[in-house]
Design an enzyme around this catalytic site. Structure first.
Site, PDB file in Angstrom:
ATOM      1  N   GLU A 169      -7.734  18.293 -10.630  1.00 15.83           N
ATOM      2  CA  GLU A 169      -8.375  17.506  -9.747  1.00 15.83           C
ATOM      3  C   GLU A 169      -7.468  16.933  -8.553  1.00 15.83           C
ATOM      4  O   GLU A 169      -8.175  16.846  -7.404  1.00 15.83           O
ATOM      5  CB  GLU A 169      -8.843  15.935 -10.081  1.00 15.83           C
ATOM      6  CG  GLU A 169      -9.849  16.049 -11.625  1.00 15.83           C
ATOM      7  CD  GLU A 169     -10.242  14.347 -12.088  1.00 15.83           C
ATOM      8  OE1 GLU A 169      -9.607  13.731 -11.816  1.00 15.83           O
ATOM      9  OE2 GLU A 169     -11.319  14.568 -12.861  1.00 15.83           O
ATOM     10  N   HIS A 219     -17.803  11.680  -9.406  1.00 11.33           N
ATOM     11  CA  HIS A 219     -17.999  11.190 -10.531  1.00 11.33           C
ATOM     12  C   HIS A 219     -19.256  10.610 -10.892  1.00 11.33           C
ATOM     13  O   HIS A 219     -19.638  10.121 -11.983  1.00 11.33           O
ATOM     14  CB  HIS A 219     -17.094   9.957 -10.649  1.00 11.33           C
ATOM     15  CG  HIS A 219     -15.501  10.403 -10.744  1.00 11.33           C
ATOM     16  ND1 HIS A 219     -14.855  10.754  -9.780  1.00 11.33           N
ATOM     17  CD2 HIS A 219     -14.897  10.461 -11.990  1.00 11.33           C
ATOM     18  CE1 HIS A 219     -13.687  11.294 -10.144  1.00 11.33           C
ATOM     19  NE2 HIS A 219     -13.439  10.865 -11.510  1.00 11.33           N
TER      20      HIS A 219
END
Length: 293
Positions: free
Chosen positions: A150, A183
Protein backbone atom coordinates in the site's frame (compact mmCIF):
# COMPACT_ATOMS: atom_id res chain seq x y z
CA UNK A 1 21.44 6.23 -17.30
CA UNK A 2 19.73 9.62 -17.44
CA UNK A 3 18.24 11.13 -14.34
CA UNK A 4 14.54 11.87 -14.20
CA UNK A 5 12.61 15.08 -13.83
CA UNK A 6 9.00 14.22 -13.15
CA UNK A 7 6.77 16.83 -14.71
CA UNK A 8 3.12 16.11 -15.50
CA UNK A 9 0.06 18.30 -15.64
CA UNK A 10 -2.26 18.37 -12.64
CA UNK A 11 -5.06 16.50 -14.41
CA UNK A 12 -2.62 13.86 -15.62
CA UNK A 13 -1.29 13.38 -12.08
CA UNK A 14 -4.79 12.88 -10.69
CA UNK A 15 -5.79 10.45 -13.44
CA UNK A 16 -2.62 8.41 -13.01
CA UNK A 17 -3.11 8.22 -9.25
CA UNK A 18 -6.71 7.13 -9.79
CA UNK A 19 -5.45 4.48 -12.21
CA UNK A 20 -2.99 3.14 -9.63
CA UNK A 21 -5.75 2.95 -7.00
CA UNK A 22 -8.13 1.11 -9.35
CA UNK A 23 -5.45 -1.36 -10.42
CA UNK A 24 -4.48 -2.08 -6.81
CA UNK A 25 -8.03 -2.66 -5.58
CA UNK A 26 -8.98 -4.50 -8.77
CA UNK A 27 -6.12 -6.92 -8.29
CA UNK A 28 -7.77 -8.15 -5.09
CA UNK A 29 -10.79 -9.44 -7.05
CA UNK A 30 -9.25 -10.98 -10.16
CA UNK A 31 -9.55 -14.43 -8.61
CA UNK A 32 -13.34 -14.40 -8.48
CA UNK A 33 -15.45 -15.69 -5.62
CA UNK A 34 -13.09 -18.46 -4.40
CA UNK A 35 -15.96 -20.63 -3.13
CA UNK A 36 -17.41 -17.83 -1.01
CA UNK A 37 -14.42 -17.57 1.34
CA UNK A 38 -13.99 -14.25 3.15
CA UNK A 39 -10.90 -12.02 2.92
CA UNK A 40 -9.21 -13.74 5.90
CA UNK A 41 -9.28 -17.22 4.40
CA UNK A 42 -5.73 -18.50 3.66
CA UNK A 43 -6.54 -19.30 0.01
CA UNK A 44 -7.87 -15.78 -0.56
CA UNK A 45 -4.87 -14.19 1.15
CA UNK A 46 -2.33 -16.30 -0.76
CA UNK A 47 -3.82 -15.43 -4.14
CA UNK A 48 -4.12 -11.78 -3.25
CA UNK A 49 -0.45 -11.81 -2.31
CA UNK A 50 0.30 -12.91 -5.87
CA UNK A 51 -1.90 -10.32 -7.57
CA UNK A 52 -0.71 -7.48 -5.34
CA UNK A 53 2.88 -8.55 -5.96
CA UNK A 54 2.32 -8.28 -9.72
CA UNK A 55 0.87 -4.80 -9.27
CA UNK A 56 3.88 -3.75 -7.19
CA UNK A 57 6.17 -4.90 -10.01
CA UNK A 58 4.15 -3.11 -12.68
CA UNK A 59 3.68 0.19 -10.84
CA UNK A 60 7.33 1.35 -11.15
CA UNK A 61 7.17 0.52 -14.87
CA UNK A 62 4.12 2.77 -15.28
CA UNK A 63 5.88 5.47 -13.28
CA UNK A 64 8.88 5.21 -15.60
CA UNK A 65 6.69 5.25 -18.73
CA UNK A 66 5.08 8.56 -17.77
CA UNK A 67 8.30 10.17 -16.60
CA UNK A 68 10.22 12.91 -18.42
CA UNK A 69 13.96 12.58 -18.72
CA UNK A 70 16.52 15.30 -18.10
CA UNK A 71 19.80 16.16 -16.45
CA UNK A 72 18.84 19.36 -14.63
CA UNK A 73 20.02 20.24 -11.11
CA UNK A 74 16.77 18.91 -9.63
CA UNK A 75 16.86 15.60 -11.48
CA UNK A 76 16.82 12.33 -9.56
CA UNK A 77 16.66 8.70 -10.51
CA UNK A 78 13.27 7.04 -10.49
CA UNK A 79 14.08 4.88 -7.46
CA UNK A 80 14.98 8.02 -5.50
CA UNK A 81 11.55 9.50 -6.23
CA UNK A 82 10.10 6.23 -4.95
CA UNK A 83 11.96 6.52 -1.66
CA UNK A 84 14.48 3.78 -2.41
CA UNK A 85 17.63 5.64 -1.45
CA UNK A 86 20.79 4.36 0.23
CA UNK A 87 23.06 7.36 0.82
CA UNK A 88 25.72 7.45 3.53
CA UNK A 89 26.06 3.67 3.60
CA UNK A 90 22.45 3.22 4.62
CA UNK A 91 22.68 5.37 7.75
CA UNK A 92 19.70 7.52 6.75
CA UNK A 93 17.76 4.32 6.02
CA UNK A 94 18.26 3.33 9.67
CA UNK A 95 17.09 6.78 10.74
CA UNK A 96 14.02 6.40 8.50
CA UNK A 97 13.19 3.07 10.13
CA UNK A 98 13.72 4.19 13.74
CA UNK A 99 12.72 7.85 14.16
CA UNK A 100 9.26 7.71 12.48
CA UNK A 101 8.52 4.55 14.46
CA UNK A 102 9.44 6.28 17.72
CA UNK A 103 7.32 9.26 16.70
CA UNK A 104 4.32 7.03 15.98
CA UNK A 105 4.79 5.11 19.23
CA UNK A 106 4.71 8.42 21.10
CA UNK A 107 1.36 9.20 19.46
CA UNK A 108 0.12 5.81 20.72
CA UNK A 109 1.45 6.35 24.24
CA UNK A 110 -1.99 5.80 25.77
CA UNK A 111 -2.83 2.61 23.80
CA UNK A 112 0.67 1.24 24.50
CA UNK A 113 0.11 1.70 28.23
CA UNK A 114 -3.18 -0.15 27.84
CA UNK A 115 -1.24 -3.01 26.25
CA UNK A 116 1.12 -2.94 29.22
CA UNK A 117 -1.77 -3.08 31.68
CA UNK A 118 -3.40 -5.94 29.77
CA UNK A 119 -0.15 -7.93 29.80
CA UNK A 120 0.22 -7.89 26.02
CA UNK A 121 3.88 -6.85 26.24
CA UNK A 122 4.75 -10.21 27.79
CA UNK A 123 3.68 -11.92 24.57
CA UNK A 124 6.33 -10.05 22.61
CA UNK A 125 9.02 -11.75 24.69
CA UNK A 126 7.76 -15.20 23.75
CA UNK A 127 9.53 -16.77 20.72
CA UNK A 128 6.41 -18.84 20.09
CA UNK A 129 4.39 -15.67 19.54
CA UNK A 130 6.67 -14.63 16.68
CA UNK A 131 6.96 -18.11 15.18
CA UNK A 132 3.17 -18.51 15.18
CA UNK A 133 2.68 -15.00 13.78
CA UNK A 134 5.01 -15.46 10.83
CA UNK A 135 3.04 -18.59 9.86
CA UNK A 136 -0.28 -16.76 10.15
CA UNK A 137 -1.40 -15.37 6.79
CA UNK A 138 -3.57 -12.67 8.38
CA UNK A 139 -0.64 -11.45 10.49
CA UNK A 140 1.73 -11.44 7.51
CA UNK A 141 -0.83 -9.56 5.44
CA UNK A 142 -1.47 -6.92 8.09
CA UNK A 143 2.12 -6.42 9.20
CA UNK A 144 4.22 -7.01 6.08
CA UNK A 145 2.43 -7.31 2.74
CA UNK A 146 -0.26 -4.66 3.20
CA UNK A 147 2.05 -1.97 4.68
CA UNK A 148 4.68 -2.45 1.98
CA UNK A 149 2.36 -2.80 -1.02
CA UNK A 150 0.00 0.00 0.00
CA UNK A 151 2.83 2.41 0.74
CA UNK A 152 4.54 1.50 -2.52
CA UNK A 153 1.40 2.14 -4.57
CA UNK A 154 -0.31 4.94 -2.65
CA UNK A 155 2.79 6.89 -1.66
CA UNK A 156 5.90 5.86 -3.62
CA UNK A 157 4.23 5.88 -7.05
CA UNK A 158 1.62 8.60 -6.49
CA UNK A 159 3.62 11.33 -4.77
CA UNK A 160 6.24 11.50 -7.55
CA UNK A 161 3.38 12.57 -9.83
CA UNK A 162 1.51 14.78 -7.37
CA UNK A 163 4.40 16.77 -5.89
CA UNK A 164 5.68 18.26 -9.18
CA UNK A 165 2.11 19.13 -10.16
CA UNK A 166 0.72 20.43 -6.84
CA UNK A 167 3.68 20.93 -4.52
CA UNK A 168 4.49 19.03 -1.33
CA UNK A 169 1.85 20.65 0.89
CA UNK A 170 -1.16 20.03 -1.33
CA UNK A 171 0.08 16.57 -2.30
CA UNK A 172 0.15 15.47 1.34
CA UNK A 173 -3.60 16.17 1.52
CA UNK A 174 -4.48 14.94 -1.99
CA UNK A 175 -2.63 11.63 -1.89
CA UNK A 176 -4.55 10.10 1.06
CA UNK A 177 -7.88 10.73 -0.67
CA UNK A 178 -7.07 7.92 -3.11
CA UNK A 179 -5.97 5.74 -0.21
CA UNK A 180 -9.12 6.39 1.81
CA UNK A 181 -11.58 5.88 -1.03
CA UNK A 182 -9.75 2.69 -2.04
CA UNK A 183 -11.12 1.15 1.18
CA UNK A 184 -14.70 1.56 -0.06
CA UNK A 185 -14.58 -1.98 -1.45
CA UNK A 186 -14.81 -3.28 2.13
CA UNK A 187 -18.42 -2.08 2.22
CA UNK A 188 -19.28 -4.15 -0.85
CA UNK A 189 -17.68 -7.22 0.72
CA UNK A 190 -19.61 -6.77 3.97
CA UNK A 191 -22.95 -6.43 2.17
CA UNK A 192 -22.42 -9.25 -0.33
CA UNK A 193 -21.33 -11.68 2.38
CA UNK A 194 -24.22 -10.69 4.65
CA UNK A 195 -21.92 -9.45 7.38
CA UNK A 196 -23.87 -6.19 7.76
CA UNK A 197 -26.89 -4.32 6.46
CA UNK A 198 -26.28 -1.64 3.85
CA UNK A 199 -26.71 1.21 6.35
CA UNK A 200 -24.40 -0.37 8.93
CA UNK A 201 -21.84 -1.28 6.30
CA UNK A 202 -21.93 2.29 5.01
CA UNK A 203 -21.32 3.71 8.49
CA UNK A 204 -18.41 1.33 9.10
CA UNK A 205 -16.90 2.10 5.71
CA UNK A 206 -17.24 5.87 6.05
CA UNK A 207 -15.53 5.67 9.43
CA UNK A 208 -12.77 3.50 7.95
CA UNK A 209 -12.32 5.89 5.02
CA UNK A 210 -12.02 8.83 7.41
CA UNK A 211 -9.31 7.39 9.64
CA UNK A 212 -7.39 5.79 6.74
CA UNK A 213 -7.41 9.16 5.01
CA UNK A 214 -6.01 10.82 8.13
CA UNK A 215 -3.35 8.13 8.39
CA UNK A 216 -2.65 8.50 4.67
CA UNK A 217 -1.86 12.18 5.19
CA UNK A 218 0.52 11.30 8.02
CA UNK A 219 2.12 8.61 5.90
CA UNK A 220 2.54 10.98 2.95
CA UNK A 221 4.08 13.50 5.35
CA UNK A 222 6.61 10.93 6.54
CA UNK A 223 7.43 9.93 2.97
CA UNK A 224 8.04 13.44 1.66
CA UNK A 225 9.90 14.61 4.77
CA UNK A 226 12.25 11.62 4.97
CA UNK A 227 12.40 10.71 1.28
CA UNK A 228 12.41 7.04 2.32
CA UNK A 229 9.73 4.45 1.64
CA UNK A 230 10.86 2.67 4.80
CA UNK A 231 9.46 5.42 7.05
CA UNK A 232 5.75 5.09 6.17
CA UNK A 233 6.01 1.30 5.81
CA UNK A 234 7.24 0.89 9.39
CA UNK A 235 4.66 3.37 10.72
CA UNK A 236 1.92 1.63 8.72
CA UNK A 237 2.84 -1.80 10.11
CA UNK A 238 2.85 -0.45 13.67
CA UNK A 239 -0.54 1.26 13.24
CA UNK A 240 -2.01 -1.93 11.76
CA UNK A 241 -0.75 -3.81 14.80
CA UNK A 242 -2.19 -1.33 17.28
CA UNK A 243 -5.49 -0.75 15.50
CA UNK A 244 -7.74 2.21 16.20
CA UNK A 245 -7.28 3.48 19.79
CA UNK A 246 -9.77 1.93 22.21
CA UNK A 247 -11.17 5.12 23.72
CA UNK A 248 -14.22 3.28 25.09
CA UNK A 249 -11.96 0.90 27.02
CA UNK A 250 -10.38 3.87 28.80
CA UNK A 251 -13.74 5.06 30.09
CA UNK A 252 -14.41 1.61 31.54
CA UNK A 253 -11.53 1.84 34.04
CA UNK A 254 -12.17 3.13 37.59
CA UNK A 255 -10.47 6.19 39.03
CA UNK A 256 -7.63 7.06 39.34
CA UNK A 257 -6.58 4.70 36.51
CA UNK A 258 -8.98 6.39 34.11
CA UNK A 259 -7.44 9.81 34.72
CA UNK A 260 -3.94 8.41 34.29
CA UNK A 261 -4.89 6.83 30.95
CA UNK A 262 -6.55 10.00 29.67
CA UNK A 263 -3.45 11.97 30.67
CA UNK A 264 -1.24 9.54 28.74
CA UNK A 265 -3.45 9.82 25.65
CA UNK A 266 -3.22 13.61 25.81
CA UNK A 267 0.50 13.59 26.62
CA UNK A 268 1.19 11.32 23.64
CA UNK A 269 -0.66 13.67 21.30
CA UNK A 270 1.10 16.77 22.68
CA UNK A 271 4.56 15.18 22.45
CA UNK A 272 3.81 13.94 18.94
CA UNK A 273 2.87 17.45 17.79
CA UNK A 274 5.97 18.90 19.45
CA UNK A 275 8.35 16.31 17.92
CA UNK A 276 6.66 15.90 14.52
CA UNK A 277 8.86 18.32 12.58
CA UNK A 278 12.15 17.90 14.51
CA UNK A 279 12.18 14.11 14.08
CA UNK A 280 11.34 14.39 10.36
CA UNK A 281 13.75 17.18 9.42
CA UNK A 282 14.73 16.47 5.76
CA UNK A 283 18.46 17.11 6.26
CA UNK A 284 18.52 14.36 8.89
CA UNK A 285 17.64 11.91 6.10
CA UNK A 286 19.68 13.67 3.41
CA UNK A 287 16.39 14.17 1.55
CA UNK A 288 17.02 16.45 -1.41
CA UNK A 289 14.37 14.77 -3.57
CA UNK A 290 11.29 16.47 -2.12
CA UNK A 291 13.02 19.27 -0.20
CA UNK A 292 16.01 21.53 -0.72
CA UNK A 293 18.60 20.93 2.00
Amino acid sequence: MAAIVLDVAAWQAVLLCFLFAVIYVGSLYVWGNLSGHDRDHPDVIRRRFISVGVVCLCAPVLLWMFSDYGDGPDAHYIWEWMGLRFPWFGLTLIFAAVFPLILTMILFLGPLYLHYMDGVFRLYLEPRYWSNSIRNYVWVRNHIVAPFSEELIFRATMLPFLVPAFGVGWSIFLCPLFFGVAHFHHMIERVIRGQAEVADALKQTVFQICYTTVFGAYSAFLFTRTGHLMAPVIAHAFCNHMGFPAFNEVLGYPQPTRTKLIALFVLGLVLWVFLLFPLTTPWLYHNDVYYEI
